[in-house]
Design an enzyme around this catalytic site. Sequence first.
Site, PDB file in Angstrom:
ATOM      1  N   PHE A 124       0.841  -1.011   0.069  1.00  0.00           N
ATOM      2  CA  PHE A 124       0.120  -0.013   0.044  1.00  0.00           C
ATOM      3  C   PHE A 124       0.817   1.175  -0.198  1.00  0.00           C
ATOM      4  O   PHE A 124       1.512   1.635   1.016  1.00  0.00           O
ATOM      5  CB  PHE A 124      -0.832   0.098   1.238  1.00  0.00           C
ATOM      6  CG  PHE A 124      -1.722   1.115   1.142  1.00  0.00           C
ATOM      7  CD1 PHE A 124      -2.945   1.149   0.428  1.00  0.00           C
ATOM      8  CD2 PHE A 124      -2.075   2.018   2.303  1.00  0.00           C
ATOM      9  CE1 PHE A 124      -3.928   1.963   0.318  1.00  0.00           C
ATOM     10  CE2 PHE A 124      -3.081   2.851   2.511  1.00  0.00           C
ATOM     11  CZ  PHE A 124      -4.039   3.146   1.322  1.00  0.00           C
ATOM     12  N   GLY A 125       1.035   1.940  -0.927  1.00  0.00           N
ATOM     13  CA  GLY A 125       1.768   3.068  -1.257  1.00  0.00           C
ATOM     14  C   GLY A 125       1.130   4.151  -0.841  1.00  0.00           C
ATOM     15  O   GLY A 125       0.385   5.152  -1.610  1.00  0.00           O
ATOM     16  N   GLU A 378       1.469   3.084  11.099  1.00  0.00           N
ATOM     17  CA  GLU A 378      -0.037   3.356  11.219  1.00  0.00           C
ATOM     18  C   GLU A 378      -0.510   4.462  12.098  1.00  0.00           C
ATOM     19  O   GLU A 378      -1.652   4.287  12.649  1.00  0.00           O
ATOM     20  CB  GLU A 378      -0.537   2.006  11.707  1.00  0.00           C
ATOM     21  CG  GLU A 378      -0.052   0.710  10.806  1.00  0.00           C
ATOM     22  CD  GLU A 378      -1.192   0.458   9.938  1.00  0.00           C
ATOM     23  OE1 GLU A 378      -2.092   1.142   9.882  1.00  0.00           O
ATOM     24  OE2 GLU A 378      -0.912  -0.694   8.962  1.00  0.00           O
TER      25      GLU A 378
END
Length: 396
Positions: A124-125, A378
């Site tokens: 996930f970029g 995150e």
Amino acid sequence: MLDHRLDHEYEDLRRTVEQFANDVIAPKIGDFYEAGEFPYEIVKEMGRMGLFGLPFPEEYGGMGGDYFALGLALEELARVDSSVAITLEAAVSLGAMPIYRFGTEEQKREWLPKLTSGEMLGAFGLTEPEGGTDAGATRTTARYDAETDEWVINGTKCFITNSGTDITGLVTVTALTEPITRSSEDGGEPSPSREISSIIVPTGTPGFQVSKKYSKVGWNASDTRELSFTDCRVPAANLLGARGRGYAQFLRILDEGRIAIAALSTGLAQGCVDQSLAYAGTRRAFGRPIGANQVIQFKLADMEMRAHTARLAWRDAASRLLHDEPFKKEAAIAKLYASEAAVDNAREATQVHGGYGFMNEFPVARFWRDSKILEIGEGTSEVQRMLIARELGMTY
């Protein structure tokens, strides 16, 4: 009566992953870690076990489980090693989950069977060199070319997990697709906004460049790289979900991902307890085990308290997610508490081990190196506190 015990299916899964971690990962991972090598053989075995498909329906090659099952697996893996755990976490919650949540049926059937089997890893970029915590400050652009019906992507992403392995198959990239203007929510003057969309970019696409691996403090057996896109063209059909919904999509993915990181952090915190308890019973000083000293006993008691509380926090957030209840605040609380518990336990475990805790052949040295990133990835601890405050209504 409220019962926090696992039912037999969850407990069977937990025991299976626990045994795998102890029997397969523990004897091998130290060598991979110190060499900075990705553990392909371990990842392949995880695929055969179905771990990459845990929260996905069987129709897409998954195991028909849920996010709670994923959390259990992540906790047990991280009790032994966080590089393997983050490989699974990123592959599922960041690689495959966006396609499952927001993809078309054609996209799901094209990509999910390979992702859920572990045959292929997705990434996930999101993060950019000048963005960091400000994920909305996307500078990567995607221009629609009507003549070829393609997106033309230009920009750079950094700190992207699973993006450069031999089995990486795609990266979902957030990109600025068109500057737009929206009226502010309070009815005032129009305020500039930006249209961010998510686009699937298969590896090997011309113009998509994967840089060499970072030299990292921890997670040394996981893959983390910088990505660059130079006039990288992908079909218009690779748009993930509705155009302009990329920002909302990754906010949802990050909310879910915080539960996964909390479970992983809990595993690291518990692993510190496991290792320190065993060491305190065998290491002797001044004629008796060091565990006979009250100062060591109190350290272990505090470490167990933190791990136990972190476990309750992530399980509560996961339960709310599964029951379609609001979970943003609880996910932030779980991620914040569990990540800080992991850092605290890693520090104390190193102290319990003394000089041996500073030697890389001891797992607690690896835990110490791996723990800090949990307070950053995150969403940093500061961001979690900001989110919690907002959920409390502190928006003045």
